[in-house]
Design a protein around this motif. Structure first.
Motif, mmCIF file in Angstrom:
data_model
loop_
_atom_site.group_PDB
_atom_site.id
_atom_site.type_symbol
_atom_site.label_atom_id
_atom_site.label_comp_id
_atom_site.label_asym_id
_atom_site.label_seq_id
_atom_site.Cartn_x
_atom_site.Cartn_y
_atom_site.Cartn_z
ATOM 1 N N GLY A 1 0.800 -1.212 0.000
ATOM 2 C CA GLY A 1 0.000 0.000 0.000
ATOM 3 C C GLY A 1 0.833 1.263 0.000
ATOM 4 N N MET A 2 2.146 1.165 0.304
ATOM 5 C CA MET A 2 2.964 2.374 0.274
ATOM 6 C C MET A 2 3.350 2.758 -1.156
ATOM 7 N N PHE A 3 2.974 1.911 -2.109
ATOM 8 C CA PHE A 3 3.243 2.204 -3.513
ATOM 9 C C PHE A 3 1.923 2.521 -4.235
ATOM 10 N N LEU A 4 1.157 3.412 -3.639
ATOM 11 C CA LEU A 4 -0.163 3.754 -4.167
ATOM 12 C C LEU A 4 0.005 4.828 -5.240
ATOM 13 N N PHE A 5 0.166 4.406 -6.488
ATOM 14 C CA PHE A 5 0.479 5.346 -7.563
ATOM 15 C C PHE A 5 -0.736 6.133 -8.036
ATOM 16 N N LYS A 6 -1.949 5.592 -7.846
ATOM 17 C CA LYS A 6 -3.160 6.306 -8.224
ATOM 18 C C LYS A 6 -4.171 6.243 -7.084
ATOM 19 N N PHE A 7 -5.022 7.254 -7.012
ATOM 20 C CA PHE A 7 -6.060 7.282 -5.991
ATOM 21 C C PHE A 7 -7.044 6.153 -6.298
ATOM 22 N N PRO A 8 -7.272 5.228 -5.371
ATOM 23 C CA PRO A 8 -8.138 4.074 -5.668
ATOM 24 C C PRO A 8 -9.554 4.484 -6.070
ATOM 25 N N ARG A 9 -10.048 3.832 -7.103
ATOM 26 C CA ARG A 9 -11.387 4.160 -7.600
ATOM 27 C C ARG A 9 -12.460 3.887 -6.555
ATOM 28 N N VAL A 10 -12.272 2.802 -5.776
ATOM 29 C CA VAL A 10 -13.295 2.477 -4.773
ATOM 30 C C VAL A 10 -13.311 3.507 -3.650
ATOM 31 N N TRP A 11 -12.152 4.135 -3.375
ATOM 32 C CA TRP A 11 -12.133 5.213 -2.379
ATOM 33 C C TRP A 11 -12.954 6.395 -2.885
ATOM 34 N N LYS A 12 -12.655 6.799 -4.115
ATOM 35 C CA LYS A 12 -13.327 7.963 -4.679
ATOM 36 C C LYS A 12 -14.834 7.751 -4.722
ATOM 37 N N ALA A 13 -15.256 6.578 -5.165
ATOM 38 C CA ALA A 13 -16.686 6.288 -5.264
ATOM 39 C C ALA A 13 -17.363 6.352 -3.900
ATOM 40 N N LYS A 14 -16.682 5.838 -2.880
ATOM 41 C CA LYS A 14 -17.260 5.861 -1.538
ATOM 42 C C LYS A 14 -17.397 7.302 -1.033
ATOM 43 N N PHE A 15 -16.370 8.104 -1.237
ATOM 44 C CA PHE A 15 -16.447 9.498 -0.787
ATOM 45 C C PHE A 15 -17.554 10.259 -1.515
ATOM 46 N N GLU A 16 -17.749 9.970 -2.778
ATOM 47 C CA GLU A 16 -18.833 10.631 -3.502
ATOM 48 C C GLU A 16 -20.190 10.198 -2.951
ATOM 49 N N ARG A 17 -20.297 8.924 -2.569
ATOM 50 C CA ARG A 17 -21.577 8.446 -2.021
ATOM 51 C C ARG A 17 -21.914 9.113 -0.700
#
Length: 335
Positions: A177-193
C-alpha cells in the motif's frame, strides 16, 4: 532467478469470517484451491480470545490438521502490541518485551516462521526480544506501512538497530500500500456516495496523481467549499503516497514476507492503483524468494452498497501474481 511464492492473509476474508460465512477450513481450502499455499493470519481474527484469554488447544490442533490436509504452509502471525492504550496506561518496556515473547510463543505453536510487528513498536523492544525469537526459530518482521516508507527516519532507526544487534531474527515486512500510484477508484466512489461533490472528488484524484503536497490540497478543498467528507477525502493524501518500489532493494536481505495490499482487482486482473508489475520486477531483481500474501482491503470501501466478494477479489489477484511471477500454467507444464 529466485522464485516468489504466493500466499494469502486470512485478513482478506474478514467480512466472511466475522459474518460466519467462512470457517477456518473454508479459508484454508479456498487458498489451496488457488495454489496460494502460504497462510498468514491475524491471531485475534483466526483464534478468538487471543491474546487476552489464550487459545483453545483444540483450535490449535485443528489448525495443524487443516494445514496438513490442504498441503499449506504457515507463514506469519500478525500480532498487535498497542502499548499506548494498554489498560488506560502506557505499557512499561519490560511488559512490552514480555508481550512480544508471548506472540513469539504463539507463532511457534502454530508453526509460523515469522511474526509481524506493528510499525509503532520501538526498535529497542524488538531487539530485546530477538534472542528469544532466535531460540524459537522465529523472525520478527516490522511492517513498513504507509505513510511510512524505507527512507522514513523511524524505519531507518529500526534498520540501524537491527544491524547493530547482529541478529538475523529481525527484519521487515513491506506493505504494498505504500506504492499507491493512483487514488483508488473504490475510495473515490465511496467518498462521492457520502457527500463529496464530484468536482471536488475529481480535483483530489487529479491532485494525488500530480503529487501535489497534501497540505495544499486540503487548503484548496476548503477554499472550494468542501466540508466534512470532502476534507476527509483530502486528508487521505497525508497518509498515502507513491513511494518507489526500488527502495526495497537496499533492505532485501531483511525482507522476508510481503503484504500484497490491494483495493480492487478488475475483470482484466489488474489493480488500478498499485503498480504490481513494477513491484514484482523489483522483488525478482533483489532475489526475493518469500511469499506475497494477498491482503484485500477494498471490502470496507464498498460494503455500504454491495456485498464484498472477497474470495473472487483474492482469486483475481492470485491470477495476476501467477502471471507476473511467471508461474508455469498447467498447459505449459504438460507440454
Amino acid at each position: 532467478m529466485a522464485e516468489i511464492k504466493r500466499g494469502v492473509s486470512l485478513y482478506s476474508f474478514q467480512n466472511d469470517t466475522f459474518q460466519g460465512k467462512m470457517t477456518l477450513e473454508d479459508c484454508i481450502r479456498t487458498c489451496a484451491d488457488m495454489g496460494a499455499k502460504g497462510i498468514e493470519i491475524i491471531g485475534e481474527q483466526t483464534f478468538w480470545g487471543w491474546p487476552e484469554v489464550g487459545v483453545d488447544q483444540a483450535k490449535v490442533e485443528e489448525w495443524h490438521r487443516l494445514i496438513k490436509q490442504y498441503d499449506c504452509v504457515p507463514v506469519s502471525h500478525d500480532f498487535m502490541l498497542d502499548y499506548k492504550r494498554y489498560k488506560g496506561r502506557e505499557m512499561p518496556f519490560d511488559e512490552q518485551v514480555a508481550s512480544v515473547k508471548k506472540d513469539i510463543d504463539f507463532g511457534a505453536l502454530l508453526g509460523m516462521k515469522y511474526i509481524r510487528a506493528l510499525v509503532s513498536i520501538a526498535p529497542e523492544v524488538l531487539v530485546a526480544a530477538a534472542p528469544y525469537a532466535e531460540e524459537k526459530g522465529i523472525t520478527i518482521l516490522i511492517e513498513v506501512h504507509a505513510p511510512l516508507h524505507f527512507d522514513h527516519p523511524w524505519i531507518v532507526r529500526h534498520a540501524e538497530a537491527f544491524e547493530k544487534s547482529g541478529s538475523d531474527a529481525l527484519g521487515f515486512l513491506p506493505d504494498m500500500g505504500m506504492f499507491l500510484f493512483k487514488f483508488p477508484r473504490v475510495w473515490k466512489a465511496k467518498f462521492e456516495r457520502i457527500g463529496v461533490p464530484k468536482h471536488i472528488a475529481d480535483y483530489i484524484e487529479k491532485a494525488y496523481e500530480d503529487r501535489v503536497l497534501s497540505e495544499y490540497v486540503i487548503l484548496n478543498v476548503r477554499e472550494m467549499g468542501g466540508q466534512g467528507p470532502a476534507i476527509a477525502m483530502a486528508e487521505t493524501l497525508r497518509h498515502n503516497a507513491a513511494f518507489e518500489p526500488k527502495r526495497m532493494l537496499d533492505y532485501m536481505p531483511r525482507i522476508h514476507n510481503i503484504h500484497g495490499k490491494f483495493y480492487e482487482m478488475d475483470a482484466d486482473l489488474y489493480e488500478p492503483s498499485i503498480p504490481y508489475d513494477e513491484i514484482v520486477r523489483v522483488l525478482q531483481k533483489g532475489g526475493y524468494d518469500g511469499y506475497i500474501c494477498s491482503e484485500y482491503e477494498g471490502n470496507r470501501w464498498i460494503e455500504d452498497v454491495e456485498e464484498p466478494d472477497s474470495v473472487e477479489q483474492v482469486r483475481r489477484q492470485q491470477e495476476m501474481l501467477k502471471r507476473l511471477i511467471g508461474e508455469p500454467t498447467p498447459t505449459a507444464l504438460a507440454a
